[in-house]
Design an enzyme around this catalytic site. Sequence first.
Site, PDB file in Angstrom:
ATOM      1  N   GLU A  10       0.824  -1.207   0.000  1.00  0.00           N
ATOM      2  CA  GLU A  10       0.000   0.000   0.000  1.00  0.00           C
ATOM      3  C   GLU A  10       0.861   1.260   0.000  1.00  0.00           C
ATOM      4  O   GLU A  10       0.518   2.257  -0.642  1.00  0.00           O
ATOM      5  CB  GLU A  10      -0.942  -0.007   1.205  1.00  0.00           C
ATOM      6  CG  GLU A  10      -1.896  -1.192   1.259  1.00  0.00           C
ATOM      7  CD  GLU A  10      -2.732  -1.350   0.004  1.00  0.00           C
ATOM      8  OE1 GLU A  10      -2.935  -0.355  -0.724  1.00  0.00           O
ATOM      9  OE2 GLU A  10      -3.193  -2.476  -0.261  1.00  0.00           O
ATOM     10  N   GLU A  46      -1.289  -3.285  -9.653  1.00  0.00           N
ATOM     11  CA  GLU A  46      -1.111  -4.239  -8.566  1.00  0.00           C
ATOM     12  C   GLU A  46       0.233  -4.959  -8.698  1.00  0.00           C
ATOM     13  O   GLU A  46       0.942  -5.175  -7.704  1.00  0.00           O
ATOM     14  CB  GLU A  46      -2.260  -5.247  -8.553  1.00  0.00           C
ATOM     15  CG  GLU A  46      -3.595  -4.676  -8.123  1.00  0.00           C
ATOM     16  CD  GLU A  46      -3.536  -3.989  -6.773  1.00  0.00           C
ATOM     17  OE1 GLU A  46      -3.103  -4.621  -5.798  1.00  0.00           O
ATOM     18  OE2 GLU A  46      -3.923  -2.805  -6.706  1.00  0.00           O
TER      19      GLU A  46
END
Length: 299
Positions: A143, A221
Site C-alpha cells: 500500500e 497491482e
Amino acid sequence: MTLYSHKEINIRRTWLLFTIFLVVIIGLGWFFSYVFDSSAILVFAVIFSVLMSLISYWQSDKIVLAMSRAVPVERKNNPELYNIVENLAITAGLPTPKIYLVNEASPNAFATGRDPRHSVIAVTSGLLAKLDRTELEGVISHELSHIGDRDILLSTAVVILVGFVSLISDMFIRSMFWNRGGRRNNRDEGGGILFLIGIIFAILAPIASTLMQLAISRKREFLADASGALLTRYPEGLARALEKISADPTPMKTANNTTSHLWIDDPFKKKNHVSWFSKLFSTHPPVEERVKALREISV
C-alpha cells in the site's frame, strides 16, 4: 531507477484522466443537447463535469473511507500496527499516512488520498487477526508503494469519475423514453440516426470507463507488489499474505463495484475466474500470477 520511479508517469496519467473526463462529458453534453434540442443539457454537463473533477481531487478519499465505513486508528489503539506503518514509511522516505480500520472479518487493505502528505492506509480487522507480522509488513509495503507511486489519486478519482459517467448514461437512457427522442429528432430526417448514436454512446460510456478502471488496477497491482517487495527486502512475506487473503472465503459486507479495484484483493471473493473473458472483467490479476512474480524477485 528509484523505488518510486513510476510516480511522474502516474501524475501525468492522473491529469490526463481528468482532461479526458472533462472532454468526454462536455462532448457528450453537447451531443445530447443537440439530440434533445436543449442547451441546458450542455450547461449541465459543463458545470457538473468541472464540479465532479474538483470533488474527485479534494474529497474522493473521504468519500471512499465513508463508503467503506472506516474509522481512524491512533497509536494508543493499536501500537504494533502504527509502528509497522511508521517504520516502513520512514524506510520508503514517505510521510506517515493516516491509518484507518474497517470492521470486516475478511482480510484486506487499500490506500487512498490525493498525495503522500494526505494519504491513508485502511486495513480490515480480519487482516490484523489473520496475518503475522512479516505478512502484515508485506501488505503495508504494498500500500505504501501505491502511495509512493502516486497511484492513490488516480485510483480514488476513478471511483468518482466512473460512477459519474455511469450516472450520466443512465440519466440519458431514462430521458430517452420520457422525451421520445426530443423535438429535433421528430422534425429532422436524420434525427433517428443521431438518436441511435446517442443511445450507443450512453451504453458504451460506462463500459469503457469500467474497462479503463480494470486495466489500471491490474497493471498497478503488479507494480505495487514488486515495489513493496523491494521495500521490505522480503518478497515471501507479501506472497504468503496474498495466499492467505485469497484463500479466505469471507466476502466483504461494505464491498461495492466502484471501490473494488482499490483493495489489495477482490473483496467479493469471486474465485471462479478461469476463462480469459472472466479475467478481462476482474478488478485484480490472479493471485497465483502475483505470487509467482513475487517469488521470482531477487533481493
